[in-house]
Structure formats: structure tokens, C-alpha cells
Design an enzyme around this catalytic site. Structure first.
Site, PDB file in Angstrom:
ATOM      1  NE  ARG A 118      55.080 -40.318  11.354  1.00  0.00           N
ATOM      2  CZ  ARG A 118      56.406 -40.274  11.442  1.00  0.00           C
ATOM      3  NH1 ARG A 118      57.054 -39.202  10.985  1.00  0.00           N
ATOM      4  NH2 ARG A 118      57.083 -41.263  11.965  1.00  0.00           N
ATOM      5  CE  LYS A 140      33.228 -42.696   2.789  1.00  0.00           C
ATOM      6  NZ  LYS A 140      32.011 -43.482   2.474  1.00  0.00           N
ATOM      7  CD  GLU A 182      27.572 -43.090  -7.283  1.00  0.00           C
ATOM      8  OE1 GLU A 182      26.901 -42.516  -6.400  1.00  0.00           O
ATOM      9  OE2 GLU A 182      28.110 -44.211  -7.114  1.00  0.00           O
ATOM     10  CE  LYS A 224      31.380 -37.610  -1.467  1.00  0.00           C
ATOM     11  NZ  LYS A 224      31.987 -38.762  -2.057  1.00  0.00           N
ATOM     12  CD  GLU A 234      29.702 -43.670   5.426  1.00  0.00           C
ATOM     13  OE1 GLU A 234      30.399 -43.263   4.493  1.00  0.00           O
ATOM     14  OE2 GLU A 234      29.180 -44.787   5.459  1.00  0.00           O
ATOM     15  NE  ARG A 238      31.490 -39.285   3.157  1.00  0.00           N
ATOM     16  CZ  ARG A 238      32.705 -38.871   2.862  1.00  0.00           C
ATOM     17  NH1 ARG A 238      33.386 -38.153   3.741  1.00  0.00           N
ATOM     18  NH2 ARG A 238      33.279 -39.151   1.701  1.00  0.00           N
ATOM     19  CG  ASN A 242      27.214 -45.389   1.716  1.00  0.00           C
ATOM     20  OD1 ASN A 242      28.002 -44.962   0.877  1.00  0.00           O
ATOM     21  ND2 ASN A 242      27.521 -45.501   2.995  1.00  0.00           N
ATOM     22  CG  HIS A 245      26.446 -47.088  -2.762  1.00  0.00           C
ATOM     23  ND1 HIS A 245      25.557 -46.182  -3.311  1.00  0.00           N
ATOM     24  CD2 HIS A 245      27.666 -46.729  -3.231  1.00  0.00           C
ATOM     25  CE1 HIS A 245      26.232 -45.318  -4.062  1.00  0.00           C
ATOM     26  NE2 HIS A 245      27.497 -45.623  -4.036  1.00  0.00           N
ATOM     27  CG  HIS A 249      28.825 -52.185  -2.404  1.00  0.00           C
ATOM     28  ND1 HIS A 249      28.926 -51.408  -1.264  1.00  0.00           N
ATOM     29  CD2 HIS A 249      29.375 -51.454  -3.391  1.00  0.00           C
ATOM     30  CE1 HIS A 249      29.507 -50.263  -1.568  1.00  0.00           C
ATOM     31  NE2 HIS A 249      29.794 -50.256  -2.847  1.00  0.00           N
ATOM     32  CG  HIS A 262      30.573 -48.414  -8.264  1.00  0.00           C
ATOM     33  ND1 HIS A 262      30.328 -49.192  -7.158  1.00  0.00           N
ATOM     34  CD2 HIS A 262      30.338 -47.130  -7.883  1.00  0.00           C
ATOM     35  CE1 HIS A 262      29.979 -48.427  -6.157  1.00  0.00           C
ATOM     36  NE2 HIS A 262      29.971 -47.169  -6.558  1.00  0.00           N
TER      37      HIS A 262
END
Ligand code: NAD
Ligand code: GLY
Length: 362
Positions: A118, A140, A182, A224, A234, A238, A242, A245, A249, A262
Site C-alpha cells: 500500500r 504520475k 518538453e 512543472k 489535474e 495542470r 499537455n 499532446h 498522441h 514521444h
């Protein structure tokens, strides 16, 4: 060495940035006072840097897990390898995992740390520029499902991030440029001075000048961490991280993840977002030109394969949102250094942007 904090109350943590930090016994002693340690890495990075970390952690007893290299191994199988090793070695709740690698290793290790008994501590030791400025910061964590990327994961913050610029000396040039995409993103979304600084220093970054790298990583992590501190999960601001993105994507999916890294797909996506902003009169043509020039100088691609179709890309962009029955929101620019989230764009202008970039790729 630079040190800054990601401010999240009692879950705040330091980011260390500097040259040669992997071997800093001082930093490791500060972070690993008690408990067992397991270093998770991959078959490319372990031969290069695992010994340095082991020496710095000596005489503590350390276990290691060396995963296969590549996005296709960012799976529950890899996660399971880490968990199995922890159980076989009887690791207890006060253990610490160390993620030594790029975003793939970082995301798997973070997810394993979040789940083992946990939740146990983990330290991010990012070894790509992209992971130093983005994935290692902000908590993340995820692995991929065969039906979707990053579909199994949680938000779970590390206890520290150690970004050593020396490890970037072995990073392939293409990966370096992908990371720069980035970095440039932070200038575009909220830091116009940093964008200007990048315009003056991009070649020095490509040449891996240490002073410049430390500054660029520090400034990126500061941007960031400011955003993550405001909106960890997010639910609002936040989302501007993206930027580029949604386009990126779609490009990765349409090209089956084989043609672009990427960061490369994000670079094209950022330019498309800038172009769409211009078509609405929100961003000047001169600003789009500056974005184009900087990405070009960073050796990033700026066009798409002509075999793609605008409708195909548009359909892929919609997939996520359709599932949620929502209109597609995009992050666009008002000026360099000011991003905003909107669904108030015109569909025909979006089609024009998509079509133009496919033509440019030919
Ligand atoms: P990566 O981890 O696959 O690393 C790229 C390649 O470089 C790999 O082959 C790796 O073994 C190699 N490598 C890494 N460090 C090296 C070094 N110092 N010298 C030589 N080779 C080295 O890719 P990445 O770009 O670091 O990360 C991409 C991943 O990060 C994706 O899975 C993406 O989903 C994830 N990501 C996560 C977040 C987040 O917030 N958690 C954000 C962005 C991206
Ligand atoms: N990479 C985007 C984020 O961390 O939110």
C-alpha cells in the site's frame, strides 16, 4: 548543485540538479537513512550507471531489478517483476525503491512503489532529458494496457528526484532533442523569458554544455513543480502541461508509435497548436515563426507523413473525449508564454491545420 522543492505540504520533496550527483554519497546518505533499498533499471542503463549508484550507496545492502528496455515493456509484467523481487527478498514497508532510468523505468517503479504494501518510498533518478524535466516530477505513475497507454496507474509522489546532467553524455542525440521539446514547452506555456533564453542557448544545450543544462532543467522543473503544487491531480491548470499532446498522441497512434519519439510527436503537436492559435487570431504569425525556428534548431521534426489523412488524425484526437461524452478541449496559445484551455475553436480551422501539416511533411 541546485536544490529546489516541489511544495505539496507533508508530501513535499526535493529535486537535486547538478553534474555527477549519482556518485554523491552526501545526497544518498541524506535520502536513505534506514530500510532496504532496491534499484530498478533497464538493460541499457544498468551497465552504464548502476555501479556508480551502488558505490555511492555502499555499504548498504542493495537489490537490483534490471528490466527489458522499451515502451513495449512498460507493462503489468514488468511491474510484477519488481513486486515479485520485493516479496522474494522480504522487503518491508520501510524500504525505498530507486528508479534509475528514463520515463519508462520511472513510471513502472513509481507504480510499483505506490502499490507495494500500500505504498513505499521511491526516489526518481531520471537519466533522459525528458524524464529529468517532466516525467520524474509530479507523481504520475503508470504502466500500459494493450488497449491503451498509461491506462493503469496512480498519482504517487516520489520522496526525491536526483537529476544528474553527466548521464546525459551517453544519451543518443535524437533522445536529447526529444527532451528539448518538453523544455521548450515550458517556455511556450508560461515562461516567455525562458523561451528567449532557449532561443539564445539551444545549440549549447544540444552540445550538452553543463551550465546550460543545469539552468534548463532547473527552470523546467520549477515551472512543472509550480503547476503540480497548484493542481496535483489535474483538475484544472495542470492540463496546460499537455500543450501539443492531444495532437502529439494522435500522431503517435496514427504512426503506430514507430516513426516518432514521444518528444518529436509533441514538437509537431506544439507547432500545430501554435498554428491553430494563429488561425483564430490569438497568436501572431511572427510568434509561430519563432516556435518553428526554435524547434527546427533543436533538430525536431515539423511535418507529418503525407500518407496520413486529416480526418484520421481528427478522429483519433476525439477518441478519449467521445468516451467521456465531452467536447474536445485543446491547449492553445495567446502569446509565447501564455497557454489556455479551450473548446471554443473552429472545427474548419482545425481541419486546415491538420491538412497543412500533412502537406508540409511531404
Ligand atoms: P525511455 O525511458 O524509453 O528512454 C529512452 C531511451 O533512452 C531508452 O532506450 C533508454 O534505455 C535510453 N536511455 C535512458 N537514459 C539513457 C542514458 N543516460 N544514456 C543512454 N541511453 C539512455 O523514454 P523517455 O523519453 O525517458 O520517457 C518516455 C516515457 O515517459 C513514456 O512511457 C511516457 O509515457 C512517460 N512519461 C511520463 C510522464 C509522467 O508525468 N509520469 C511524463 C512524460 C512522459
Ligand atoms: N506530463 C504531464 C504531467 O505531468 O501532467
Amino acid at each position: 548543485m541546485k536544490e529546489m522543492a516541489v511544495e505539496l505540504g507533508d508530501r513535499s520533496y526535493p529535486i537535486f540538479i547538478g553534474d555527477g550527483l549519482l556518485s554523491s554519497k552526501q545526497i544518498w546518505s541524506r535520502l536513505c537513512r534506514t530500510g532496504q533499498i532496491m534499484v530498478v533499471s533497464n538493460e541499457t542503463i544498468a551497465p552504464l550507471y548502476l555501479n556508480q549508484v551502488m558505490d555511492a550507496l555502499a555499504p548498504r545492502k542493495i537489490s537490483t531489478v534490471v528490466l527489458s528496455d522499451g515502451e513495449k515493456y512498460k507493462t503489468l509484467d514488468a511491474f510484477n517483476q519488481v513486486i515479485t523481487q520485493l516479496l522474494e527478498k522480504a522487503y518491508s514497508r520501510d524500504c525505498t525503491l530507486v528508479a534509475l532510468g528514463g520515463g519508462v523505468v520511472g513510471d513502472i517503479t513509481g507504480f510499483a512503489a505506490a502499490c507495494y504494501q500500500r505504498g513505499v518510498d521511491y526516489i526518481q533518478v531520471p537519466t533522459t532529458l525528458l524524464s529529468q524535466v517532466d516525467s520524474a516530477v509530479g507523481g504520475k505513475t503508470a504502466v500500459n494496457h494493450m488497449l491503451g497507454k498509461n491506462m493503469i496507474g496512480v498519482f504517487y509522489q516520489p520522496v526525491a528526484v536526483i537529476a544528474d546532467t553527466q548521464v546525459l553524455s551517453t544519451l543518443p542525440d535524437r533522445e536529447m532533442s526529444a527532451g528539448l521539446a518538453e523544455v521548450i514547452k515550458y517556455g511556450l506555456i508560461r515562461d516567455p523569458d525562458f523561451f528567449c533564453w532557449l532561443e539564445n542557448n539551444i545549440e549549447r544545450l544540444l552540445a550538452r554544455d553543463t551550465t546550460c543544462l543545469v539552468h534548463a532543467i532547473e527552470q523546467s522543473c520549477r515551472n512543472k513543480s509550480d503547476i503540480v503544487s497548484l493542481d496535483e491531480r489535474e483538475s484544472g491548470i495542470r492540463a496546460i502541461l499537455n500543450f501539443g499532446h492531444t495532437f502529439g498522441h494522435a500522431i503517435e497512434t496514427a504512426t503506430s508509435y514507430t516513426q516518432f519519439l514521444h518528444g518529436e510527436a509533441i514538437a509537431i503537436g506544439m507547432l500545430m497548436a501554435a498554428d491553430l492559435s494563429k488561425r483564430h487570431g490569438w497568436l501572431s504569425a511572427e510568434s509561430v515563426e519563432r516556435v518553428w525556428k526554435l524547434l527546427n534548431r533543436a533538430n525536431l521534426p515539423i511535418g507529418l507523413p503525407t500518407k496520413l489523412k486529416a480526418e484520421e488524425l481528427r478522429a483519433i484526437m476525439a477518441i478519449d473525449k467521445k468516451a467521456r461524452n465531452a467536447k474536445l478541449f485543446l491547449v492553445l496559445l495567446k502569446q509565447i508564454g501564455e497557454a489556455f484551455l479551450t473548446d471554443q475553436y473552429r472545427e474548419e480551422l482545425l481541419t486546415d491545420t491538420l491538412s497543412e501539416f500533412i502537406l508540409a511533411g511531404g
